[in-house]
Design a protein around this motif. Structure first.
Motif, PDB file in Angstrom:
ATOM      1  N   GLU A  55       0.819  -1.230   0.000  1.00  0.00           N
ATOM      2  CA  GLU A  55       0.000   0.000   0.000  1.00  0.00           C
ATOM      3  C   GLU A  55       0.845   1.269   0.000  1.00  0.00           C
ATOM      4  N   GLY A  56       2.043   1.212  -0.586  1.00  0.00           N
ATOM      5  CA  GLY A  56       2.874   2.394  -0.732  1.00  0.00           C
ATOM      6  C   GLY A  56       3.601   2.828   0.524  1.00  0.00           C
ATOM      7  N   MET A  57       3.653   1.964   1.535  1.00  0.00           N
ATOM      8  CA  MET A  57       4.378   2.280   2.772  1.00  0.00           C
ATOM      9  C   MET A  57       5.737   1.579   2.826  1.00  0.00           C
ATOM     10  N   ALA A  58       6.083   0.872   1.758  1.00  0.00           N
ATOM     11  CA  ALA A  58       7.340   0.132   1.717  1.00  0.00           C
ATOM     12  C   ALA A  58       7.876   0.122   0.289  1.00  0.00           C
ATOM     13  N   VAL A  59       9.174  -0.139   0.171  1.00  0.00           N
ATOM     14  CA  VAL A  59       9.830  -0.283  -1.122  1.00  0.00           C
ATOM     15  C   VAL A  59      10.523  -1.635  -1.126  1.00  0.00           C
ATOM     16  N   GLN A  60      10.291  -2.409  -2.186  1.00  0.00           N
ATOM     17  CA  GLN A  60      10.972  -3.686  -2.340  1.00  0.00           C
ATOM     18  C   GLN A  60      11.818  -3.635  -3.600  1.00  0.00           C
ATOM     19  N   ASP A  61      12.952  -4.318  -3.550  1.00  0.00           N
ATOM     20  CA  ASP A  61      13.805  -4.374  -4.727  1.00  0.00           C
ATOM     21  C   ASP A  61      14.245  -5.799  -4.990  1.00  0.00           C
ATOM     22  N   VAL A  62      14.707  -5.999  -6.202  1.00  0.00           N
ATOM     23  CA  VAL A  62      15.341  -7.247  -6.607  1.00  0.00           C
ATOM     24  C   VAL A  62      16.639  -6.859  -7.299  1.00  0.00           C
ATOM     25  N   ILE A  63      17.740  -7.405  -6.801  1.00  0.00           N
ATOM     26  CA  ILE A  63      19.044  -7.165  -7.432  1.00  0.00           C
ATOM     27  C   ILE A  63      19.479  -8.455  -8.116  1.00  0.00           C
ATOM     28  N   ILE A  64      19.945  -8.313  -9.347  1.00  0.00           N
ATOM     29  CA  ILE A  64      20.340  -9.458 -10.157  1.00  0.00           C
ATOM     30  C   ILE A  64      21.775  -9.238 -10.612  1.00  0.00           C
ATOM     31  N   LEU A  65      22.662 -10.053 -10.078  1.00  0.00           N
ATOM     32  CA  LEU A  65      24.068 -10.064 -10.482  1.00  0.00           C
ATOM     33  C   LEU A  65      24.351 -11.484 -10.966  1.00  0.00           C
ATOM     34  N   PRO A  66      24.182 -11.744 -12.269  1.00  0.00           N
ATOM     35  CA  PRO A  66      24.276 -13.108 -12.789  1.00  0.00           C
ATOM     36  C   PRO A  66      25.558 -13.825 -12.353  1.00  0.00           C
ATOM     37  N   ASP A  67      25.391 -15.095 -11.997  1.00  0.00           N
ATOM     38  CA  ASP A  67      26.488 -15.962 -11.560  1.00  0.00           C
ATOM     39  C   ASP A  67      27.196 -15.443 -10.312  1.00  0.00           C
ATOM     40  N   TYR A  68      26.563 -14.490  -9.585  1.00  0.00           N
ATOM     41  CA  TYR A  68      27.168 -13.971  -8.362  1.00  0.00           C
ATOM     42  C   TYR A  68      26.151 -13.950  -7.223  1.00  0.00           C
ATOM     43  N   GLU A  69      25.065 -13.163  -7.402  1.00  0.00           N
ATOM     44  CA  GLU A  69      24.085 -13.052  -6.319  1.00  0.00           C
ATOM     45  C   GLU A  69      22.759 -12.533  -6.851  1.00  0.00           C
ATOM     46  N   TYR A  70      21.690 -13.138  -6.360  1.00  0.00           N
ATOM     47  CA  TYR A  70      20.333 -12.654  -6.570  1.00  0.00           C
ATOM     48  C   TYR A  70      19.776 -12.386  -5.180  1.00  0.00           C
ATOM     49  N   GLY A  71      19.193 -11.203  -4.971  1.00  0.00           N
ATOM     50  CA  GLY A  71      18.684 -10.889  -3.649  1.00  0.00           C
ATOM     51  C   GLY A  71      17.510  -9.938  -3.713  1.00  0.00           C
ATOM     52  N   THR A  72      16.872  -9.743  -2.564  1.00  0.00           N
ATOM     53  CA  THR A  72      15.761  -8.811  -2.468  1.00  0.00           C
ATOM     54  C   THR A  72      15.820  -8.101  -1.127  1.00  0.00           C
ATOM     55  N   SER A  73      15.448  -6.831  -1.144  1.00  0.00           N
ATOM     56  CA  SER A  73      15.332  -6.042   0.084  1.00  0.00           C
ATOM     57  C   SER A  73      13.898  -5.586   0.233  1.00  0.00           C
ATOM     58  N   LEU A  74      13.447  -5.549   1.470  1.00  0.00           N
ATOM     59  CA  LEU A  74      12.163  -4.960   1.810  1.00  0.00           C
ATOM     60  C   LEU A  74      12.454  -3.832   2.780  1.00  0.00           C
ATOM     61  N   ARG A  75      12.093  -2.611   2.376  1.00  0.00           N
ATOM     62  CA  ARG A  75      12.317  -1.405   3.185  1.00  0.00           C
ATOM     63  C   ARG A  75      10.959  -0.899   3.633  1.00  0.00           C
ATOM     64  N   ILE A  76      10.712  -0.899   4.940  1.00  0.00           N
ATOM     65  CA  ILE A  76       9.411  -0.500   5.475  1.00  0.00           C
ATOM     66  C   ILE A  76       9.602   0.716   6.370  1.00  0.00           C
ATOM     67  N   TYR A  77       8.873   1.776   6.070  1.00  0.00           N
ATOM     68  CA  TYR A  77       8.964   2.989   6.886  1.00  0.00           C
ATOM     69  C   TYR A  77       8.368   2.717   8.267  1.00  0.00           C
ATOM     70  N   ASN A  78       9.100   3.140   9.312  1.00  0.00           N
ATOM     71  CA  ASN A  78       8.664   2.953  10.693  1.00  0.00           C
ATOM     72  C   ASN A  78       8.303   4.318  11.275  1.00  0.00           C
ATOM     73  N   PRO A  79       7.008   4.619  11.429  1.00  0.00           N
ATOM     74  CA  PRO A  79       6.614   5.942  11.934  1.00  0.00           C
ATOM     75  C   PRO A  79       7.011   6.181  13.384  1.00  0.00           C
ATOM     76  N   ASP A  80       7.295   5.133  14.132  1.00  0.00           N
ATOM     77  CA  ASP A  80       7.707   5.308  15.530  1.00  0.00           C
ATOM     78  C   ASP A  80       9.151   5.803  15.645  1.00  0.00           C
ATOM     79  N   THR A  81      10.024   5.333  14.760  1.00  0.00           N
ATOM     80  CA  THR A  81      11.438   5.715  14.827  1.00  0.00           C
ATOM     81  C   THR A  81      11.821   6.750  13.769  1.00  0.00           C
ATOM     82  N   HIS A  82      10.920   6.999  12.816  1.00  0.00           N
ATOM     83  CA  HIS A  82      11.201   7.878  11.668  1.00  0.00           C
ATOM     84  C   HIS A  82      12.431   7.394  10.904  1.00  0.00           C
ATOM     85  N   ALA A  83      12.554   6.097  10.820  1.00  0.00           N
ATOM     86  CA  ALA A  83      13.619   5.450  10.048  1.00  0.00           C
ATOM     87  C   ALA A  83      12.960   4.363   9.203  1.00  0.00           C
TER      88      ALA A  83
END
Length: 153
Positions: A55-83
């Protein structure tokens, strides 16, 4: 599968997320990247894709580095810490970080080791620069790896 993607992906940032904490909005889209480790000057070419999710409160990514690493990050805004609470996962590992602004940079600090950081040094409309760093005892930054990205979408 379409139902899952429709439930996950958001078209835009949620209005409840304050503009001053919209650290990652400029990254939304697709990027061609060159990943360079400090001990190997030969770059690995890859892709990095970012999307608003949950619902637009987080950003997710997928990084693709062939033959090295495939990964994903989930970044969720925390209104309590403002981080942003961040989890990065790839085969066999999950890393937790907290993201805050420091000047113009976005600094993601490992929750278990404050000397390890990921830094978005500069984010522009069509390119960005990222670093994986270790802070030495004297405060100097040792760059372990860097990414140079150019927007493709």
């Amino acid at each position: 599968m379409r139902e899952f993607l429709e439930a996950l992906i958001s078209e835009k940032k949620n209005d409840a997320l304050p503009e001053e904490f919209d650290y990652f909005g400029k990254l939304i889209g697709s990027w061609e990247i060159n990943y360079v480790e400090s001990n190997n000057p030969c770059p690995i070419r890859g892709e990095w894709h970012f999307s608003w999710v949950l619902e637009g409160m987080a950003v997710q990514d997928v990084i693709i580095l062939p033959d090295y690493e495939y990964g994903t990050s989930l970044r969720i805004y925390n209104p309590d810490t403002h981080a942003w609470d961040v989890a990065y996962g790839y085969t066999g590992k999950i890393i937790r970080l907290e993201a805050r602004k420091q000047g113009e940079m976005i600094v993601l600090t490992y929750t278990g080791d404050e000397k390890r950081k990921w830094v978005f040094v500069k984010i522009e409309d069509n390119k960005f620069h990222w670093q994986n760093i270790t802070v030495k005892d004297d405060g100097e930054w040792h760059i372990n790896a860097e990414i140079y990205a150019e927007r493709i979408k």
